[in-house]
Structures are given as C-alpha cells and as structure tokens.
Motif scaffolding. Structure first.
Motif, PDB file in Angstrom:
ATOM      1  N   PRO A  84      90.469 103.031 132.588  1.00 15.21           N
ATOM      2  CA  PRO A  84      89.279 102.599 132.248  1.00 15.21           C
ATOM      3  C   PRO A  84      89.174 101.002 132.485  1.00 15.21           C
ATOM      4  CG  PRO A  84      89.930 103.981 130.471  1.00 15.21           C
ATOM      5  CD  PRO A  84      91.004 103.915 131.426  1.00 15.21           C
ATOM      6  N   LEU A  85      90.373 100.280 132.157  1.00 16.16           N
ATOM      7  CA  LEU A  85      90.224  98.845 132.668  1.00 16.16           C
ATOM      8  C   LEU A  85      90.261  98.506 133.933  1.00 16.16           C
ATOM      9  CD1 LEU A  85      93.086  97.752 130.036  1.00 16.16           C
ATOM     10  CD2 LEU A  85      90.543  97.308 129.923  1.00 16.16           C
ATOM     11  N   VAL A  86      90.896  99.442 134.929  1.00 15.60           N
ATOM     12  CA  VAL A  86      90.735  99.214 136.232  1.00 15.60           C
ATOM     13  C   VAL A  86      89.282  99.509 136.720  1.00 15.60           C
ATOM     14  CG1 VAL A  86      91.599 100.118 138.534  1.00 15.60           C
ATOM     15  CG2 VAL A  86      93.340  99.703 136.451  1.00 15.60           C
ATOM     16  N   THR A  87      88.749 100.435 136.228  1.00 13.34           N
ATOM     17  CA  THR A  87      87.169 100.923 136.487  1.00 13.34           C
ATOM     18  C   THR A  87      86.137  99.794 136.274  1.00 13.34           C
ATOM     19  OG1 THR A  87      87.836 103.110 136.312  1.00 13.34           O
ATOM     20  CG2 THR A  87      85.431 102.354 136.378  1.00 13.34           C
ATOM     21  N   LEU A 107      88.112 110.765 139.455  1.00 12.94           N
ATOM     22  CA  LEU A 107      86.745 110.300 138.913  1.00 12.94           C
ATOM     23  C   LEU A 107      86.143 109.377 139.453  1.00 12.94           C
ATOM     24  CD1 LEU A 107      84.544 110.557 136.664  1.00 12.94           C
ATOM     25  CD2 LEU A 107      86.094 108.997 135.341  1.00 12.94           C
ATOM     26  N   LEU A 108      86.866 108.271 139.848  1.00 16.50           N
ATOM     27  CA  LEU A 108      86.058 107.048 140.244  1.00 16.50           C
ATOM     28  C   LEU A 108      85.568 107.089 141.556  1.00 16.50           C
ATOM     29  CD1 LEU A 108      85.460 103.872 139.845  1.00 16.50           C
ATOM     30  CD2 LEU A 108      87.750 103.381 140.528  1.00 16.50           C
ATOM     31  N   ALA A 109      86.313 107.987 142.357  1.00 18.90           N
ATOM     32  CA  ALA A 109      86.025 108.394 143.739  1.00 18.90           C
ATOM     33  C   ALA A 109      84.649 108.971 143.871  1.00 18.90           C
ATOM     34  CB  ALA A 109      86.952 109.193 144.520  1.00 18.90           C
ATOM     35  N   GLY A 110      84.246 109.757 142.829  1.00 23.03           N
ATOM     36  CA  GLY A 110      83.184 110.364 143.152  1.00 23.03           C
ATOM     37  C   GLY A 110      81.833 109.648 143.225  1.00 23.03           C
ATOM     38  N   GLY A 111      81.741 108.400 142.471  1.00 24.11           N
ATOM     39  CA  GLY A 111      80.499 107.655 142.597  1.00 24.11           C
ATOM     40  C   GLY A 111      80.848 105.985 142.462  1.00 24.11           C
ATOM     41  N   LEU A 118      85.494 106.021 127.065  1.00 24.21           N
ATOM     42  CA  LEU A 118      85.041 107.420 126.729  1.00 24.21           C
ATOM     43  C   LEU A 118      84.992 108.405 128.016  1.00 24.21           C
ATOM     44  CD1 LEU A 118      81.984 106.813 124.165  1.00 24.21           C
ATOM     45  CD2 LEU A 118      84.706 106.768 123.788  1.00 24.21           C
ATOM     46  N   ALA A 119      84.291 107.839 129.039  1.00 25.11           N
ATOM     47  CA  ALA A 119      84.328 108.530 130.236  1.00 25.11           C
ATOM     48  C   ALA A 119      85.750 109.083 130.578  1.00 25.11           C
ATOM     49  CB  ALA A 119      83.590 107.836 131.635  1.00 25.11           C
ATOM     50  N   MET A 178      97.738 106.623 127.788  1.00 23.11           N
ATOM     51  CA  MET A 178      97.542 105.175 128.258  1.00 23.11           C
ATOM     52  C   MET A 178      96.978 105.465 129.599  1.00 23.11           C
ATOM     53  SD  MET A 178      98.837 102.810 126.145  1.00 23.11           S
ATOM     54  CE  MET A 178      98.908 101.542 127.382  1.00 23.11           C
ATOM     55  N   THR A 179      97.300 106.142 130.468  1.00 17.23           N
ATOM     56  CA  THR A 179      96.664 106.148 131.981  1.00 17.23           C
ATOM     57  C   THR A 179      95.276 106.411 131.908  1.00 17.23           C
ATOM     58  OG1 THR A 179      98.958 106.789 132.818  1.00 17.23           O
ATOM     59  CG2 THR A 179      96.873 107.126 134.186  1.00 17.23           C
ATOM     60  N   LEU A 180      94.939 107.777 131.166  1.00 15.43           N
ATOM     61  CA  LEU A 180      93.409 108.059 131.071  1.00 15.43           C
ATOM     62  C   LEU A 180      92.596 107.467 130.246  1.00 15.43           C
ATOM     63  CD1 LEU A 180      94.374 112.137 131.362  1.00 15.43           C
ATOM     64  CD2 LEU A 180      92.875 110.748 132.875  1.00 15.43           C
TER      65      LEU A 180
END
Length: 516
Positions: free
Chosen positions: A369-372, A113-117, A162-163, A362-364
C-alpha cells in the motif's frame, strides 16, 4: 466448526473432486458462462448492459455497507495477527524456505493488483478528484492546493491499506495451512472447509465458491485487456497520429495476449521475469518524474496527503452520505478487490511457501500500500503540480484516463519518449496481470500446484480473444463485463468472510505447534 488438528485426516481420506487432473464441471461452468456472456453481448449489448447495470445497482445498495465493514475488519485483523507472536509462524512447512528472493516475491505480488489499473489510474484518479473534490471534502475549492491534498488522500483510500489487505493476508493464512499442512485443494472452496466440512469440497457450495471466484477474476482481467487496446490505440493516435481503428486495437490485444501467454506457459519463472521488468520500469519512470517534474510538490504532497488520509481514515472508509458517488468510486473499488481476493490469495499462497505470517501481512497490508500511494503521488501529483503551475496544461488533452495520463507525460521533458514508455508500462502491466491470473485460474481447477500447460494456455488465450470480441462492439461490452465483477463480489464476499476468525484460530494453533 472443525478444529485444525482434525483436518489432515479429512484431506487425505475423503476422495476429493480435485483428485482428478481437471475439475471438469468447474471448467465447463466458468468457461460456459464466459462464452454465454460474449454471445449475449454480440447479439444485444444494450440488453446485457441494462441487466448488468440493474444487478450492479442492487449489489452496491444491498452489500455496500457490508463490504465497507468487511474491508476495514480484514485490515484490522491482519495487523492484529501480523504484529502478535503469531506473526513468527512459518507457512508451508517449518523447514521450508522461500524459493525466490524477497525483492522478486514482492515484485510479483505487487504486479498482481497494481498492474491491473495503476498505470492509467495513477494519473487519472487524483486529477479527477482535484477537479471535483469528493463529497467528504465537498467544501474545498476545486483546483486548489487543499483540493490537491484531498485528491491524493482519497486515492490512497481506494488503492491503499484496505485494498491490499483483502487480497490475500488472511486468506493466504487459511489456504496455506489447509493446503500445505492438511492436504486440501488450493482452491477458493477450501476457505469454506472449516465452516462446512466435506460439503464445501464435494458439493454445490464448493462449486459455487470456485465458479464465482473464477468468473470474477476472469471478468476483471478481460476488462483491462480490452481497455488496453482502446487506450493505447487512442493514445498513439493523439501523440503520433496513427490510425485509431479496430485493427490497431485488436493488434494491441493480440500482442499483449501473446506476451502473457508465453510468460504463463513458462510458469512462475516467466511470470517473475515479466514482473521484474514492470517494477524496474515503474521505478525508472518514478525517479524521472520526481527529478524533472514538480519535485517540491511531489515530495511535500505525499506526507501531507498521507497525514490527511490517516487523520480521517475511519470516516473516509465508512463514508455513506452520497450513495451515488460511492457506487461509482469507493463501493465499486471494494467490489472489484473483493471479487479478485480469493484468486489473488491462491496466487499469494502458491508463491509464498516458506514465508512467515508477518512477512505476508507486512507485504500485503503495509509495504505494497505505501508503494502504491507513493506511485499515485508521483504520477497523479505530477499532473496536479503541473495544473497548479499552469492551469489547463494537463486537462486540455481530454478527460478520459488515457488523455489525462498523456496530459501529464506530454508536459514533461522528452514528452514523446516518456509517453511511449508509459504506454509500454501499461502494456506490460496488463501482461503481468494476465499471466498471473491465467495461471491462478488454471491452478484453481487442477489437482496439483502445477496446472497443465494446455489449461493455462486456454485461459490466457481465451481472455485475450474475449477482449477482442468485446471491443468489436465498442467500449460498452468491456464496461459491462468489468461491472459484472462487482456483481460476482456478492457471493465472493461471503466466501471470504469466515477468514476473519479462521485465520486467527489457525495462526494461534500453528504458533503452539511451532513453539513461537
């Protein structure tokens, strides 16, 4: 509604369409749609854009509130399952243990996910909200410290809990149980089996669910590939005065396509390798920016923005007072992530065998989210901190996402090197997204968990070629295709709805079976 205990016999005995090597009708529908869209865009991009914009406006108006509620409910139910006794349930077989280390597993998931944008928008979105506070924080003075905290908090809403929760937490529980334990296909249509039974697997309901999910994720993947060519070419012209031409843009896309195609053909090992490079590069850049950027603002801004985000979590999530702003920010994001959800969930299910429900939740829903959020604070917070110190130092470079990112990197020590590393990060980020999604699309229309190489290659190369075709008519073609994912989110949001109760029911059933 079927009970989980009745599913296995159905899965083994029904003669599913996925018993063939390839689901050819699905292949032709999804591939045919992509070809038709490209042809129509080449013939008359203005008409295509107008039609997409009309459908986009209808989708956000008719389904915007539903999507907001769905996202919030998914997160809440995920936490409920994850922190209950059901969280100890192991998915994919009680005796099965994970094939890859936890770090590699998290890295691969985050890059989906994060890689996309995340590379460009981590700088651009906080800075945009800093310059023009969102309607929820409309009373704040732009370019102020209060606006800075609010800008980060709003970004946390869009890229946070949420994302991530909608992308696989509940969906992965349903898919992993029905696939690994009950023998049903690892495809979006399986999400509807508890509700519709065999009709979901053999009839038009299943084909529509699969096709909508595939078209959504293909559109969402081609978009970043196309914009990567436009953005990197523009950035190299601005920093190193290289020509910003269609040749440079196309060459960038060809190179990234070659990289993620090779990775996808190698398989999950190749995808993991590229994802690890992506993660370590992000960690290195984050540490550099914390040390050499506005350190105190970054370290102080994260807890302040996170506290503001948590304090107003429900009102920010359910904000409805400015429909026009919502359509192009929150609701657009929700449509984007919902469109991605079934296919990312397939990916999570494929790489998570042997993990517990709690590990996945926990991961998703928490860790990613916290890392993002921290990544957005580091990159966007660096830009905001520099702007607070010297107004105009970042925004003078321009208002487009790539301009704002370069405005941040060029104001740091070793600005040329840092800019180059961020461009490479953007390049490899799109590659990690491309190989994961090409693999997953091939997986959705295959009979087993190891899709044929030619099928993986077809989708990997096809998405790159589609991006090249679209940039020949300018950014309008890529934008139209990216907006289309929000339209496909309409049927996809109905596909993922039953997981709200099916995941709970399945988790409880498995908890009884495993004695937890």
């Amino acid at each position: 509604m079927k009970n989980p205990t009745t599913l296995q016999a159905d899965g083994q005995a029904m003669g599913l369409p996925m018993a063939r090597d390839i689901d050819w009708p699905l292949f032709l529908i999804s591939g045919g749609f992509l070809g038709a869209f490209l042809l129509a865009a080449l013939i008359d991009i203005d008409t295509v854009s107008a039609l997409v914009n009309t459908l986009f406006a209808w989708s956000t108006k008719a389904f915007g509130l539903y999507w907001q509620v769905l996202m919030l409910a998914t997160f809440a139910v995920s936490l409920f399952i994850g922190f209950s006794r059901c969280g100890r349930v192991r998915l994919g077989g009680v005796t099965q243990r994970p094939d890859i280390s936890t770090f590699n597993w998290i890295a691969v998931i985050m890059c989906a996910l994060l890689a996309g944008g995340g590379a460009f928008w981590a700088a651009a979105e906080p800075l945009m909200h800093f310059a023009s506070p969102p309607p929820f924080f409309a009373g704040l003075q732009p370019h102020s410290e209060a606006a800075a905290t609010a800008a980060l908090a709003q970004s946390f809403v869009h890229w946070g809990f949420l994302a991530w929760a909608v992308l696989g937490s509940l969906l992965a529980i349903v898919l992993m149980h029905l696939h690994y334990d009950k023998g049903l296909p690892l495809a979006p249509r399986t999400l509807l089996y508890p509700l519709f039974g065999k009709r979901a697997l053999k009839g038009p309901i299943g084909t529509l669910a699969d096709a909508a999910s595939i078209i959504a994720v293909v559109a969402g993947t081609i978009g970043p590939i196309g914009f990567l060519g436009l953005q990197i070419s523009s950035a190299m012209h601005a920093v190193w005065e290289l020509p910003n031409t269609i040749v440079t843009q196309s060459l960038t896309i060809v190179l990234v396509t070659a990289m993620y195609t090779v990775s996808c053909l190698v398989g999950l090992k190749g995808i993991r390798f590229v994802s690890e490079i992506n993660v370590w590069l992000m960690i290195g850049l984050a540490l550099f920016m914390v040390v050499f950027g506005p350190t105190l603002f970054i370290l102080g801004g994260f807890p302040a923005a996170f506290a503001l985000h948590v304090e107003h979590f429900i009102p920010l999530t359910m904000f409805r007072a400015d429909p026009k702003w919502l359509d192009w920010w929150t609701v657009f994001y929700w449509g984007w992530f919902i469109g991605y959800a079934p296919m990312v969930a397939l990916y999570v299910a494929r790489i998570s065998r042997g993990r517990t429900i709690r590990e996945i939740i926990m991961t998703l829903s928490i860790i990613a989210p916290l890392v993002t959020m921290f990544w957005f604070t580091v990159v966007g917070g660096t830009g905001i901190g520099l702007e607070l110190q010297t107004p105009g130092s970042v925004t003078a470079h321009g208002a487009k996402p790539e301009d704002l990112l370069l405005g941040v990197t060029q104001n740091l020590p070793l600005g040329g090197l840092v800019s180059a590393l961020f461009l490479f990060l953007s390049f490899i980020s799109v590659a990690t997204n491309g190989d994961a999604m090409a693999f997953t699309v091939a997986l959705a229309m295959s009979s087993d968990d190891k899709p044929k190489k030619w099928l993986r290659g077809f989708w990997a190369i096809g998405m790159g070629l589609a991006a090249v075709v679209l940039i020949t008519i300018g950014a309008g073609g890529v934008t139209a295709l990216q907006s289309f994912i929000v339209i496909t989110a309409v049927p996809v949001s109905l596909v993922i709805l039953p997981a709200l109760w099916d995941a709970v029911r399945i988790a409880r059933h498995m908890a009884r079976e495993q004695g937890v």
